[in-house]
Design a protein around this motif. Structure first.
Motif, PDB file in Angstrom:
ATOM      1  N   THR A 299      -5.870   7.703  -0.104  1.00 14.22           N
ATOM      2  CA  THR A 299      -5.543   6.339   0.321  1.00 14.22           C
ATOM      3  C   THR A 299      -5.601   5.377  -0.868  1.00 14.22           C
ATOM      4  N   MET A 300      -4.610   4.474  -0.915  1.00 11.21           N
ATOM      5  CA  MET A 300      -4.583   3.412  -1.926  1.00 11.21           C
ATOM      6  C   MET A 300      -5.043   2.110  -1.280  1.00 11.21           C
ATOM      7  N   TYR A 301      -6.098   1.497  -1.856  1.00 16.28           N
ATOM      8  CA  TYR A 301      -6.641   0.240  -1.357  1.00 16.28           C
ATOM      9  C   TYR A 301      -6.334  -0.883  -2.339  1.00 16.28           C
ATOM     10  N   LEU A 302      -6.148  -2.074  -1.778  1.00 17.81           N
ATOM     11  CA  LEU A 302      -5.917  -3.281  -2.570  1.00 17.81           C
ATOM     12  C   LEU A 302      -7.021  -4.279  -2.259  1.00 17.81           C
ATOM     13  N   TRP A 303      -7.678  -4.772  -3.312  1.00 16.51           N
ATOM     14  CA  TRP A 303      -8.730  -5.788  -3.158  1.00 16.51           C
ATOM     15  C   TRP A 303      -8.271  -7.068  -3.831  1.00 16.51           C
ATOM     16  N   ASP A 304      -8.098  -8.129  -3.039  1.00 21.18           N
ATOM     17  CA  ASP A 304      -7.648  -9.423  -3.565  1.00 21.18           C
ATOM     18  C   ASP A 304      -8.860 -10.174  -4.102  1.00 21.18           C
ATOM     19  N   ALA A 305      -8.904 -10.382  -5.419  1.00 19.65           N
ATOM     20  CA  ALA A 305     -10.063 -11.025  -6.030  1.00 19.65           C
ATOM     21  C   ALA A 305     -10.159 -12.501  -5.663  1.00 19.65           C
ATOM     22  N   SER A 306      -9.042 -13.126  -5.323  1.00 24.10           N
ATOM     23  CA  SER A 306      -9.067 -14.553  -4.977  1.00 24.10           C
ATOM     24  C   SER A 306      -9.733 -14.789  -3.633  1.00 24.10           C
ATOM     25  N   SER A 307      -9.466 -13.930  -2.668  1.00 22.96           N
ATOM     26  CA  SER A 307     -10.011 -14.108  -1.321  1.00 22.96           C
ATOM     27  C   SER A 307     -11.130 -13.134  -0.987  1.00 22.96           C
ATOM     28  N   GLY A 308     -11.245 -12.050  -1.758  1.00 20.32           N
ATOM     29  CA  GLY A 308     -12.257 -11.046  -1.480  1.00 20.32           C
ATOM     30  C   GLY A 308     -11.881 -10.117  -0.349  1.00 20.32           C
ATOM     31  N   SER A 309     -10.641 -10.160   0.090  1.00 17.61           N
ATOM     32  CA  SER A 309     -10.201  -9.322   1.213  1.00 17.61           C
ATOM     33  C   SER A 309      -9.699  -7.973   0.710  1.00 17.61           C
ATOM     34  N   THR A 310      -9.839  -6.958   1.547  1.00 15.28           N
ATOM     35  CA  THR A 310      -9.406  -5.608   1.223  1.00 15.28           C
ATOM     36  C   THR A 310      -8.359  -5.155   2.240  1.00 15.28           C
ATOM     37  N   SER A 311      -7.321  -4.487   1.715  1.00 17.83           N
ATOM     38  CA  SER A 311      -6.273  -3.970   2.601  1.00 17.83           C
ATOM     39  C   SER A 311      -5.904  -2.562   2.158  1.00 17.83           C
ATOM     40  N   GLU A 312      -5.358  -1.806   3.085  1.00 15.29           N
ATOM     41  CA  GLU A 312      -4.915  -0.445   2.807  1.00 15.29           C
ATOM     42  C   GLU A 312      -3.408  -0.451   2.611  1.00 15.29           C
ATOM     43  N   LEU A 313      -2.945   0.025   1.466  1.00 17.09           N
ATOM     44  CA  LEU A 313      -1.514   0.043   1.183  1.00 17.09           C
ATOM     45  C   LEU A 313      -0.854   1.268   1.773  1.00 17.09           C
ATOM     46  N   VAL A 314      -1.396   2.465   1.499  1.00 18.94           N
ATOM     47  CA  VAL A 314      -0.775   3.691   1.970  1.00 18.94           C
ATOM     48  C   VAL A 314      -1.789   4.828   1.959  1.00 18.94           C
ATOM     49  N   THR A 315      -1.624   5.740   2.881  1.00 13.18           N
ATOM     50  CA  THR A 315      -2.333   7.018   2.869  1.00 13.18           C
ATOM     51  C   THR A 315      -1.277   8.102   2.772  1.00 13.18           C
ATOM     52  N   VAL A 316      -1.268   8.820   1.663  1.00 14.22           N
ATOM     53  CA  VAL A 316      -0.221   9.822   1.437  1.00 14.22           C
ATOM     54  C   VAL A 316      -0.528  11.069   2.249  1.00 14.22           C
ATOM     55  N   GLU A 317       0.497  11.856   2.455  1.00 14.62           N
ATOM     56  CA  GLU A 317       0.332  13.105   3.188  1.00 14.62           C
ATOM     57  C   GLU A 317      -0.580  14.055   2.411  1.00 14.62           C
ATOM     58  N   GLU A 318      -1.266  14.879   3.161  1.00 15.62           N
ATOM     59  CA  GLU A 318      -2.248  15.772   2.545  1.00 15.62           C
ATOM     60  C   GLU A 318      -1.604  16.735   1.565  1.00 15.62           C
ATOM     61  N   ASP A 319      -0.360  17.129   1.826  1.00 21.26           N
ATOM     62  CA  ASP A 319       0.328  18.046   0.916  1.00 21.26           C
ATOM     63  C   ASP A 319       0.661  17.386  -0.417  1.00 21.26           C
ATOM     64  N   ASN A 320       0.805  16.069  -0.444  1.00 23.44           N
ATOM     65  CA  ASN A 320       1.136  15.352  -1.673  1.00 23.44           C
ATOM     66  C   ASN A 320      -0.100  14.857  -2.416  1.00 23.44           C
ATOM     67  N   GLY A 321      -1.196  14.680  -1.674  1.00 21.49           N
ATOM     68  CA  GLY A 321      -2.389  14.093  -2.269  1.00 21.49           C
ATOM     69  C   GLY A 321      -3.276  15.111  -2.955  1.00 21.49           C
ATOM     70  N   PRO A 322      -4.342  14.605  -3.554  1.00 22.29           N
ATOM     71  CA  PRO A 322      -4.736  13.192  -3.559  1.00 22.29           C
ATOM     72  C   PRO A 322      -3.939  12.363  -4.570  1.00 22.29           C
ATOM     73  N   ILE A 323      -4.157  11.045  -4.534  1.00 21.80           N
ATOM     74  CA  ILE A 323      -3.559  10.162  -5.539  1.00 21.80           C
ATOM     75  C   ILE A 323      -4.250  10.425  -6.878  1.00 21.80           C
ATOM     76  N   THR A 324      -3.447  10.549  -7.925  1.00 20.45           N
ATOM     77  CA  THR A 324      -3.997  10.924  -9.231  1.00 20.45           C
ATOM     78  C   THR A 324      -3.868   9.826 -10.299  1.00 20.45           C
ATOM     79  N   SER A 325      -3.062   8.789 -10.040  1.00 21.89           N
ATOM     80  CA  SER A 325      -2.937   7.705 -11.021  1.00 21.89           C
ATOM     81  C   SER A 325      -2.319   6.487 -10.347  1.00 21.89           C
ATOM     82  N   VAL A 326      -2.570   5.319 -10.944  1.00 25.14           N
ATOM     83  CA  VAL A 326      -2.041   4.073 -10.407  1.00 25.14           C
ATOM     84  C   VAL A 326      -1.858   3.084 -11.548  1.00 25.14           C
ATOM     85  N   SER A 327      -0.793   2.262 -11.473  1.00 24.61           N
ATOM     86  CA  SER A 327      -0.556   1.262 -12.519  1.00 24.61           C
ATOM     87  C   SER A 327       0.319   0.138 -11.961  1.00 24.61           C
TER      88      SER A 327
END
Length: 467
Positions: free
Chosen positions: A167-195
């Motif tokens: 799962t990819m999570y996004l944390w907004d530093a301005s508001s302190g809120s957290t949201s979930e962007l995507v959960t990839v399928e198990e065959d494709n995961g886990p997530i290995t990099s982000v930019s």
């Protein structure tokens, strides 16, 4: 050695010593040899006085008896008064020499006051207070404990992205809120990099299946999936304007132009094992890559563009000084050709490179595994995060590399670090499954507004028809 010195050592006659002057046609007046004192010694062109003709008894009398006669002579009244006044005012009051009785008068010229104030020494800059504990701690369950991955990044829109398992999570530093962007399928995961892309809106995600996803975070929409770029997991990502550079476990580095359908426009092949570190320089002219093969490569855009065929495999520098995997890479913000790199557990060193010449400028043994590096954007300082055994963050003063602070709190190796857009706050993610925020680089004097999304239109128009 000159001619006079040679005449002393060789014992030549006085006439022979003077011969060069005669040949030069500028012989000075010299008395004939018959008029000289027979006991005089010849030292070539050097003149040494001889006191053999002096009457030493007469000289001794003049120096001793003559002085006594002068002392016995009656001093005149005026001289005696001067001597007494001199002794009273000066010789017996030496502490008053060069001392003011009162403060000097203030300058009458108004411009003089301005000149004095402008030349006054500036007050010494106070040492910045560095908190020793994190200002915020968040739970990060399922964070993959893998040194070779890059699972966290802080975008220009002040949003932190962190991959926790699938799962990819996004944390907004301005508001302190957290949201979930995507959960990839198990065959494709886990997530290995982000930019994050430079616009702070679009996010690239590398997967264990070798796919790369491009997301629009403002609408939580998948825009494009890049397939067939690598043969195995994609552990490192780096943006250079519209070029997304990807590094895989297959050792390949690929430049992908996200604006076109045939996105793979350039391939660099220099690593024999997984590429675990990728960073473009601030100018976008040089790319640094580090691998599990202990190699560091510097790639130059001009070489690849001038030699499109040979440039596919041609690096500018191949640096083999590290003795472990090279993951931590950081380009200096105040010197464009300065790169800092960190080695893994059997290396433990931070090295500094001149990327124009390929010279290693300095190497510092930190005593533990170097996981990531960040430069202070406002001061000449470098922050490093470490693994075994202390699991600390260390702040270094550059170029002396004196330790300014050691920040502890993580109970396992600090795998990833990311820096806020204003350059002051640092987020650290550890294998202890916590995310900590440190106010290590100070507080900005003037808050910098988030840069505008200058590439938004380009991304939208590019991804609208390409899938």
């Amino acid at each position: 050695m000159d001619a006079g010195s040679r005449s002393i050592s060789s014992g030549k006659s006085c006439a022979a010593a003077q011969r060069p002057l005669q040949e030069a046609g500028s012989r000075p007046y010299m008395p004939s040899l018959s008029t000289r004192n027979p006991s005089a010694k010849c030292y070539g062109d050097r003149f040494i006085p001889d006191r053999s003709a002096m009457d030493m008894d007469v000289a001794h009398y003049l120096l001793t008896e003559g002085k006594k006669d002068k002392e016995n002579a009656a001093a005149s009244p005026s001289k005696e008064a001067y001597r007494r006044l001199l002794a009273e005012k000066l010789l017996n009051n030496r502490t008053r020499i060069l001392a003011f009785r009162n403060k000097p008068p203030e300058p009458e010229n108004v411009f003089a006051a301005d000149t004095v104030s402008s030349h006054q020494a500036k007050p010494a800059k106070q040492r910045r207070y560095i908190p020793q504990s994190a200002e915020r701690t968040l739970d990060a369950p399922d964070l993959v404990d893998d040194y070779y991955l890059n699972l966290m990044d802080w975008g220009s829109s002040n949003v932190l992205s962190i991959a926790l398992g699938d799962t990819m999570y996004l944390w907004d530093a301005s508001s302190g809120s957290t949201s979930e962007l995507v959960t990839v399928e198990e065959d494709n995961g886990p997530i290995t990099s982000v930019s994050w892309a430079p616009d702070g809106r679009h996010l690239a995600i590398g997967l264990n299946s070798s796919d790369i996803q491009l997301w629009d975070t403002s609408s939580s929409r998948l825009l494009r999936t890049l397939k067939g770029v690598h043969e195995s997991r994609v552990g490192s990502l780096a943006w250079n304007n519209n070029i997304l550079t990807t590094g895989g476990m297959d050792g390949r580095i690929v430049n992908n132009d996200v604006r076109i359908r045939d996105h793979a426009v350039q391939t660099y092949q220099g690593h024999s094992q997984e590429v675990c570190g990728l960073k473009w320089s601030g100018s976008g002219q040089q790319l640094a890559s580090g691998g599990n093969d202990n190699l560091l490569h510097i790639w130059d855009v001009s070489m690849a563009s001038s030699m499109p065929s040979a440039g596919r495999n041609q690096w500018l520098h191949r640096l083999e000084d590290h003795t472990a995997a090279v993951k931590a890479l950081a380009w200096c913000p105040f010197q464009s050709n300065l790169l800092a790199t960190g080695g893994g557990g059997s290396d433990r060193c931070i090295k500094f490179w001149n990327t124009h010449t390929g010279a290693c400028l300095n190497s510092v043994d930190t005593g533990s595994q170097v996981c990531s590096l960040l430069w202070n954007k406002n001061e000449r300082e470098l922050l490093s995060s470490h693994g075994f055994t202390q699991n600390q963050l260390t702040l270094w003063k550059y170029p002396s590399m004196v330790k300014m602070a050691e920040l502890t709190g993580h109970t396992s190796r600090v795998l990833f670090m990311a820096q806020s857009p204003d350059g002051c706050t640092v987020a650290s993610a550890s294998a202890d499954e916590t995310l900590r925020f440190w106010n290590v680089f100070g507080t900005p004097e003037v808050a910098k507004p988030a840069p505008k999304a200058s590439h938004t239109g380009m991304f939208n128009s590019s991804f609208a028809h390409i899938r």
